[in-house]
Design a protein around this motif. Structure first.
Motif, PDB file in Angstrom:
ATOM      1  N   ILE A 112       0.869  -1.183   0.000  1.00 54.93           N
ATOM      2  CA  ILE A 112       0.000   0.000   0.000  1.00 54.93           C
ATOM      3  C   ILE A 112       0.899   1.225   0.000  1.00 54.93           C
ATOM      4  O   ILE A 112       1.648   1.454   0.954  1.00 54.93           O
ATOM      5  CB  ILE A 112      -0.926   0.010   1.226  1.00 54.93           C
ATOM      6  CG1 ILE A 112      -1.796  -1.250   1.255  1.00 54.93           C
ATOM      7  CG2 ILE A 112      -1.790   1.270   1.233  1.00 54.93           C
ATOM      8  CD1 ILE A 112      -2.543  -1.447   2.569  1.00 54.93           C
ATOM      9  N   GLU A 113       0.848   1.994  -1.063  1.00 60.05           N
ATOM     10  CA  GLU A 113       1.743   3.142  -1.191  1.00 60.05           C
ATOM     11  C   GLU A 113       1.459   4.175  -0.105  1.00 60.05           C
ATOM     12  O   GLU A 113       0.300   4.536   0.150  1.00 60.05           O
ATOM     13  CB  GLU A 113       1.581   3.782  -2.563  1.00 60.05           C
ATOM     14  CG  GLU A 113       2.528   4.945  -2.815  1.00 60.05           C
ATOM     15  CD  GLU A 113       2.354   5.550  -4.195  1.00 60.05           C
ATOM     16  OE1 GLU A 113       3.004   6.578  -4.471  1.00 60.05           O
ATOM     17  OE2 GLU A 113       1.558   5.004  -4.993  1.00 60.05           O
ATOM     18  N   THR A 114       2.507   4.658   0.543  1.00 63.06           N
ATOM     19  CA  THR A 114       2.361   5.691   1.559  1.00 63.06           C
ATOM     20  C   THR A 114       3.312   6.850   1.268  1.00 63.06           C
ATOM     21  O   THR A 114       4.368   6.659   0.652  1.00 63.06           O
ATOM     22  CB  THR A 114       2.662   5.154   2.972  1.00 63.06           C
ATOM     23  OG1 THR A 114       4.035   4.730   3.038  1.00 63.06           O
ATOM     24  CG2 THR A 114       1.754   3.992   3.321  1.00 63.06           C
ATOM     25  N   THR A 115       2.923   8.023   1.714  1.00 53.36           N
ATOM     26  CA  THR A 115       3.751   9.215   1.596  1.00 53.36           C
ATOM     27  C   THR A 115       3.778   9.913   2.946  1.00 53.36           C
ATOM     28  O   THR A 115       2.713  10.201   3.519  1.00 53.36           O
ATOM     29  CB  THR A 115       3.193  10.182   0.544  1.00 53.36           C
ATOM     30  OG1 THR A 115       3.048   9.498  -0.702  1.00 53.36           O
ATOM     31  CG2 THR A 115       4.107  11.380   0.377  1.00 53.36           C
ATOM     32  N   LEU A 116       4.939  10.152   3.487  1.00 50.44           N
ATOM     33  CA  LEU A 116       5.062  10.818   4.781  1.00 50.44           C
ATOM     34  C   LEU A 116       4.993  12.325   4.593  1.00 50.44           C
ATOM     35  O   LEU A 116       5.698  12.895   3.760  1.00 50.44           O
ATOM     36  CB  LEU A 116       6.392  10.435   5.441  1.00 50.44           C
ATOM     37  CG  LEU A 116       6.648  10.987   6.838  1.00 50.44           C
ATOM     38  CD1 LEU A 116       5.604  10.445   7.822  1.00 50.44           C
ATOM     39  CD2 LEU A 116       8.057  10.629   7.306  1.00 50.44           C
TER      40      LEU A 116
END
Length: 408
Positions: A112-116
């Protein structure tokens, strides 16, 4: 005619209409009946979040994997039945930072792609976001318009030889010799039909339908409140980054946002309390993420009932029950041609339908593959046509009343 369909599907929400479509595309003669308009049960009374799986990633890997897989499929086949908003999981000052890290690691492990995002970057993306936000994580959440989704599935089922009849309540099932031999249906059908196979896709009402065939199905439904308020300009869906609790989701629509939700056990999905404290708690808790919603005018308030399946569940709080789905073949209960599909989420409706259709086709000796993962829904790229489907099947519900179903 549909007086002796090969498969009778009971329940016209997303899962039921998805089953009808899947079977019809495989060449199976199917009749679907729904007691009211399409999606009038749980489907049209949800918060309408298209899950990325991030909400479940650290606690239920399988459920999260199902969500992200179906999220991607719906983006390719569902068009204007969904809206790609993206989502943010926000950590407030009082939230456990280790939970944030655990969730992010679990998402990464699943794919699941995540971006901080820093607090400043999160507030730049979401004007009005709380000053208490310490950081956020971007995920591929979105919005589902269940009225359009169910109606488009129904329209495609009928385009391929199926029959879909809203306002056709099931009155009783007649079991003889270990088989459902008749289904007594009122309303627009008003007949005794004689199906070869029966699928119970009635969500929180699955136990009631099963009891008509003298089958005990262990449902543990819970209610939750949703409040739609006037609020323009929210981009992503917002999730509070903590263990799931009351008032931790904000779902954007065009000129409104939906706030939710609670989880309170109910014994009867047709008769339950609608408590003021649930509304107050949901608004207060959602406002910790997005403070302006605390004073935003309320447009509509509704409750939905989750179709949770937990035969041994005794606890008072049902948040811990899996949101996964289960296909229950009632041959083990002495009824050979009867299956129930229970649990699950709106996001995974298509996968649920595929699982049931695979099972039914196996029972019937039908050798045909599922096509629904790659075949676009009719009208997917034409919102007006989708809303015509909604009107034709009387499919309007409160979740997306401000967006869909305005034709006719």
């Amino acid at each position: 005619m549909y007086d002796s369909p090969t498969v009778l599907v009971i329940g016209g929400g997303a899962t039921g209409t998805g089953i009808a479509r899947d079977l019809a595309l495989r060449g199976v003669e199917v009749l679907l009946v729904e007691r009211e308009g399409l999606s009038s049960g749980a489907s049209s009374r949800s918060h309408g979040l298209l899950h990325s799986g991030a909400r479940y990633a650290e606690a239920n890997r399988v459920g999260a994997e199902e969500c992200i897989a179906e999220n991607r499929i719906l983006r390719s086949i569902a068009g204007a039945c969904i809206r790609d908003t993206g989502g943010l999981f926000v950590q407030l000052a009082d939230d456990d930072p280790s939970y944030f890290e655990e969730k992010r690691a679990a998402c990464d492990a699943i794919g699941i792609e995540t971006t901080l995002l820093s607090a400043a970057a999160a507030r730049a993306r979401v004007p009005g976001l709380s000053d208490e936000v310490e950081r956020a994580m971007g995920v591929p959440d979105g919005v589902v318009y269940p009225s359009r989704l169910s109606a488009a599935n129904a329209a495609d089922a009928e385009a391929h030889g199926g029959f879909v009849r809203p306002h056709a309540p099931l009155k009783d099932l007649v079991v003889e010799g270990g088989q459902v031999v008749k289904a007594l249906i009122g309303g627009t059908v008003d007949a005794a039909v004689e199906p070869t196979y029966v699928v119970n896709a009635t969500g929180a009402w699955a136990g009631t339908v099963a009891s008509m065939a003298d089958v005990d199905l262990g449902m543990a439904p819970s209610r939750g409140v949703m409040i739609s308020v006037e609020y323009e300009g929210l981009g992503p869906a917002l999730n509070r980054c903590r263990d799931p609790n009351d008032g931790d989701i904000v779902v954007p629509h065009d000129e409104e946002v939906v706030l939710g939700t609670t989880s309170v056990p109910v014994s009867d999905p047709d008769d339950y309390e609608e408590a003021d404290w649930e509304v107050e708690t949901s608004v207060r808790e959602c406002a910790t993420m997005l403070p302006p919603v605390a004073d935003a005018p309320t447009v509509r308030t509704w409750w939905g009932v989750r179709p949770l399946y937990a035969p041994d569940e005794q606890a008072s709080n049902r948040r811990g029950i899996s949101r996964g789905f289960t296909t229950v073949d009632h041959a083990a209960d002495g009824v050979d041609n009867f299956t129930s599909i229970v649990g699950g989420k709106l996001t995974t409706y298509r996968q649920m339908a595929e699982a049931v259709s695979d099972h039914v086709c196996g029972e019937l000796g039908v050798d045909a593959a599922c096509e629904t993962a790659t075949r676009p829904l009719p009208g997917a790229d034409d919102p007006d046509r989708l809303d015509e489907f909604v009107a034709a099947y009387d499919g309007q519900g409160p979740t997306d009343a401000d967006v869909s179903g305005r034709a006719g």
